[in-house]
Design an enzyme around this catalytic site. Structure first.
Site, PDB file in Angstrom:
ATOM      1  N   GLU A 242       4.822  -5.160   7.014  1.00 42.29           N
ATOM      2  CA  GLU A 242       4.320  -4.349   7.962  1.00 42.29           C
ATOM      3  C   GLU A 242       4.612  -4.041   9.212  1.00 42.29           C
ATOM      4  O   GLU A 242       4.987  -3.074   9.873  1.00 42.29           O
ATOM      5  CB  GLU A 242       2.755  -4.670   7.926  1.00 42.29           C
TER       6      GLU A 242
ATOM      7  N   GLU B 122      -0.852  -9.181  -0.103  1.00 38.96           N
ATOM      8  CA  GLU B 122      -2.421  -9.643  -0.029  1.00 38.96           C
ATOM      9  C   GLU B 122      -3.263  -9.556  -1.019  1.00 38.96           C
ATOM     10  O   GLU B 122      -4.128 -10.621  -0.727  1.00 38.96           O
ATOM     11  CB  GLU B 122      -2.572  -8.390   1.119  1.00 38.96           C
TER      12      GLU B 122
ATOM     13  N   ALA C 200       0.896  -1.260   0.265  1.00 37.09           N
ATOM     14  CA  ALA C 200      -0.042  -0.007   0.026  1.00 37.09           C
ATOM     15  C   ALA C 200       0.759   1.132  -0.113  1.00 37.09           C
ATOM     16  O   ALA C 200       2.265   1.176   0.253  1.00 37.09           O
ATOM     17  CB  ALA C 200      -0.831   0.020   1.258  1.00 37.09           C
TER      18      ALA C 200
ATOM     19  N   GLY D 107       0.522  -4.999   1.065  1.00 38.08           N
ATOM     20  CA  GLY D 107      -0.626  -5.040   0.301  1.00 38.08           C
ATOM     21  C   GLY D 107      -0.712  -5.825  -0.954  1.00 38.08           C
ATOM     22  O   GLY D 107      -1.600  -6.308  -1.643  1.00 38.08           O
TER      23      GLY D 107
HETATM   24  C1  HXC Z   1       4.853   4.449  -1.471  1.00 39.79           C
HETATM   25  C2  HXC Z   1       6.707   3.573  -2.447  1.00 39.79           C
HETATM   26  C3  HXC Z   1       6.546   2.319  -1.806  1.00 39.79           C
HETATM   27  C4  HXC Z   1       5.174   2.159  -1.092  1.00 39.79           C
HETATM   28  C5  HXC Z   1       8.225   2.043  -3.074  1.00 39.79           C
HETATM   29  N1  HXC Z   1       7.848   3.480  -3.071  1.00 39.79           N
HETATM   30  N2  HXC Z   1       7.402   1.255  -2.369  1.00 39.79           N
HETATM   31  N3  HXC Z   1       6.089   4.578  -2.238  1.00 39.79           N
HETATM   32  N4  HXC Z   1       4.685   3.273  -1.051  1.00 39.79           N
HETATM   33  N5  HXC Z   1       4.731   0.894  -0.507  1.00 39.79           N
HETATM   34  C6  HXC Z   1       8.557   4.496  -3.925  1.00 39.79           C
HETATM   35  C7  HXC Z   1       9.790   4.886  -3.260  1.00 39.79           C
HETATM   36  O1  HXC Z   1       9.477   5.694  -2.133  1.00 39.79           O
HETATM   37  C8  HXC Z   1      10.565   5.684  -4.394  1.00 39.79           C
HETATM   38  O2  HXC Z   1      10.064   6.675  -4.621  1.00 39.79           O
HETATM   39  C9  HXC Z   1      10.136   4.670  -5.517  1.00 39.79           C
HETATM   40  O3  HXC Z   1       9.075   3.919  -5.120  1.00 39.79           O
HETATM   41  C10 HXC Z   1      11.254   3.508  -5.756  1.00 39.79           C
HETATM   42  O4  HXC Z   1      11.539   3.003  -4.552  1.00 39.79           O
HETATM   43  P1  HXC Z   1      12.849   2.570  -4.080  1.00 39.79           P
HETATM   44  O5  HXC Z   1      12.545   2.168  -2.262  1.00 39.79           O
HETATM   45  O6  HXC Z   1      13.837   3.814  -4.349  1.00 39.79           O
HETATM   46  O7  HXC Z   1      13.388   1.103  -4.948  1.00 39.79           O
HETATM   47  P2  HXC Z   1      14.231   0.105  -4.443  1.00 39.79           P
HETATM   48  O8  HXC Z   1      15.472   0.616  -3.740  1.00 39.79           O
HETATM   49  O9  HXC Z   1      14.467  -0.829  -5.572  1.00 39.79           O
HETATM   50  O10 HXC Z   1      13.481  -0.823  -3.457  1.00 39.79           O
HETATM   51  C11 HXC Z   1      12.396  -1.557  -3.762  1.00 39.79           C
HETATM   52  C12 HXC Z   1      11.651  -1.904  -2.439  1.00 39.79           C
HETATM   53  C13 HXC Z   1      11.346  -0.676  -1.540  1.00 39.79           C
HETATM   54  C14 HXC Z   1      12.076  -3.143  -1.638  1.00 39.79           C
HETATM   55  C15 HXC Z   1      10.112  -2.556  -2.727  1.00 39.79           C
HETATM   56  O11 HXC Z   1      10.947   0.376  -2.273  1.00 39.79           O
HETATM   57  C16 HXC Z   1      10.450  -1.111  -0.257  1.00 39.79           C
HETATM   58  O12 HXC Z   1      10.647  -1.660   0.647  1.00 39.79           O
HETATM   59  N6  HXC Z   1       9.135  -0.613  -0.469  1.00 39.79           N
HETATM   60  C17 HXC Z   1       8.218  -0.588   0.694  1.00 39.79           C
HETATM   61  C18 HXC Z   1       7.599  -2.048   0.649  1.00 39.79           C
HETATM   62  C19 HXC Z   1       6.511  -1.968   1.936  1.00 39.79           C
HETATM   63  O13 HXC Z   1       6.998  -1.865   3.225  1.00 39.79           O
HETATM   64  N7  HXC Z   1       5.390  -2.452   1.538  1.00 39.79           N
HETATM   65  C20 HXC Z   1       4.479  -2.542   2.656  1.00 39.79           C
HETATM   66  C21 HXC Z   1       3.806  -1.153   2.508  1.00 39.79           C
HETATM   67  S1  HXC Z   1       2.586  -1.332   4.130  1.00 39.79           S
HETATM   68  P3  HXC Z   1      11.216   7.979  -4.517  1.00 39.79           P
HETATM   69  O14 HXC Z   1      10.160   9.112  -4.768  1.00 39.79           O
HETATM   70  O15 HXC Z   1      11.921   7.991  -3.497  1.00 39.79           O
HETATM   71  O16 HXC Z   1      11.900   7.850  -6.052  1.00 39.79           O
HETATM   72  C22 HXC Z   1       1.229  -2.358   3.428  1.00 39.79           C
HETATM   73  C23 HXC Z   1       0.015  -2.323   4.331  1.00 39.79           C
HETATM   74  C24 HXC Z   1      -1.187  -2.971   3.497  1.00 39.79           C
HETATM   75  O17 HXC Z   1       1.203  -2.503   2.496  1.00 39.79           O
HETATM   76  C25 HXC Z   1      -2.562  -2.150   4.214  1.00 39.79           C
HETATM   77  C26 HXC Z   1      -3.792  -2.598   3.352  1.00 39.79           C
HETATM   78  C27 HXC Z   1      -5.073  -2.008   3.776  1.00 39.79           C
END
Ligand code: HXC
Length: 257
Positions: A131, A111, A63, A108
């Site tokens: 998460e 999920e 998400a 998400g």
């Molecule tokens: C918002 C995101 C994002 C996310 C990546 N980006 N994931 N933005 N929400 N979930 C954005 C980064 O901020 C970045 O923007 C760009 O995408 C590229 O990401 P990088 O991190 O630079 O890429 P990389 O180094 O290749 O790493 C990839 C990655 C990492 C491992 C996937 O991006 C990451 O860990 N993302 C978050 C994953 C996560 O925690 N997901 C769970 C979210 S909570 P900029 O502007 O800096 O270029 C969730 C709850 C669900 O999902 C609830 C449902 C109701």
């Protein structure tokens, strides 16, 4: 529909999430666009199967953390319902849905994939529910569907540690059905669809309904419902075509659908 691409590939709806600058992170508008694409698939009688995939190196990186970050408890509850409802819809819609996981499927994103009927992944795919590393837990069904898919102990390990696993480990724990090369992922997904599409579609839909029922029913209750669905199919043309075709030794049985 700028961030979700809908393509009709014969009887398959190919839905590609395409918001590469956030790695396809699920925001409100993206969820709404996915729902619109599903409406299109469901309203088209020529569509029998759905594939969901992502563009670039990501399936869905979770998400959208930026969108979620400032929300309070009430606001996030409304927001989470959007994701949760979408996943419930995928799980319960008539059409079989295949997640073709082409890269990161995190939070998400995983999920959503868990709510699909079948998951296949490319060898570069990475999956996890990170998460807890963000100070929260899943909000769109991850704590409920992961244990049902891989077992409680493995699910708890993944959720507590926020570990991101590779495709091989995902296959080992039966989170996915198959690994392919990145180049071949969509071909594999489409051949899976073709294998489904050659069968009676009322039967396939009924089979999805019956298998879904198994999650929340006793063996006796589930078998009773299965028998009812089975018997009901004997009032369809497809049953006469399928069984009649077998008895007449037909090679390529064509269902009415
Ligand atoms: C918002 C995101 C994002 C996310 C990546 N980006 N994931 N933005 N929400 N979930 C954005 C980064 O901020 C970045 O923007 C760009 O995408 C590229 O990401 P990088 O991190 O630079 O890429 P990389 O180094 O290749 O790493 C990839 C990655 C990492 C491992 C996937 O991006 C990451 O860990 N993302 C978050 C994953 C996560 O925690 N997901 C769970 C979210 S909570 P900029 O502007 O800096 O270029 C969730 C709850 C669900 O999902 C609830 C449902 C109701």
């Amino acid at each position: 529909m700028d961030n979700v691409i809908f393509e009709k590939k014969q009887h398959t709806a190919l839905i590609t999430i395409n918001k590469p600058h956030t790695l396809n992170a699920l925001c409100e508008s993206l969820i709404s666009q996915i729902n619109t694409a599903l409406d299109t698939a469901e309203n088209d009688p020529e569509i029998y199967t759905v594939i969901i995939t992502g563009s670039g190196k990501t399936f869905i990186a979770g998400a959208d953390i930026k969108e979620m970050y400032r929300k309070n408890e009430t606001e996030i509850a409304v927001w989470a319902a959007l994701g949760s409802d979408l996943n419930m819809r995928l799980e319960n819609m008539d059409l079989p849905v295949i997640a073709a996981i082409n890269g990161y499927a995190l939070g998400g994103g995983l999920e959503l994939a868990l709510a699909c009927d079948i998951r296949i992944a490319s060898e570069n795919a990475r999956m996890g529910l990170p998460e807890t590393s963000l100070g929260v837990i899943c909000g769109a069904g991850g704590t409920q569907r992961l244990p049902r898919t891989v077992g409680e102990s493995i699910a708890k390990e993944m959720i507590f540690t926020a570990e991101i696993i590779d495709a091989q480990k995902a296959l080992n724990i039966r989170l996915i059905n198959k690994i392919t090369s990145k180049e071949n992922l969509l071909n594999e997904a489409i051949s899976l669809c073709r294998a489904i599409e050659k069968n009676g579609q009322i039967a396939v839909k009924s089979a999805k309904e019956a298998v879904n029922i198994s999650r929340n029913s006793s063996i006796q209750g589930g078998c009773l419902i299965e028998r009812k669905i089975f018997s009901k199919l004997f009032s369809t043309d497809d049953q006469k075509i399928g069984m009649g075709g077998f008895l007449a030794k037909e090679k390529n049985i064509k269902f009415k659908n």
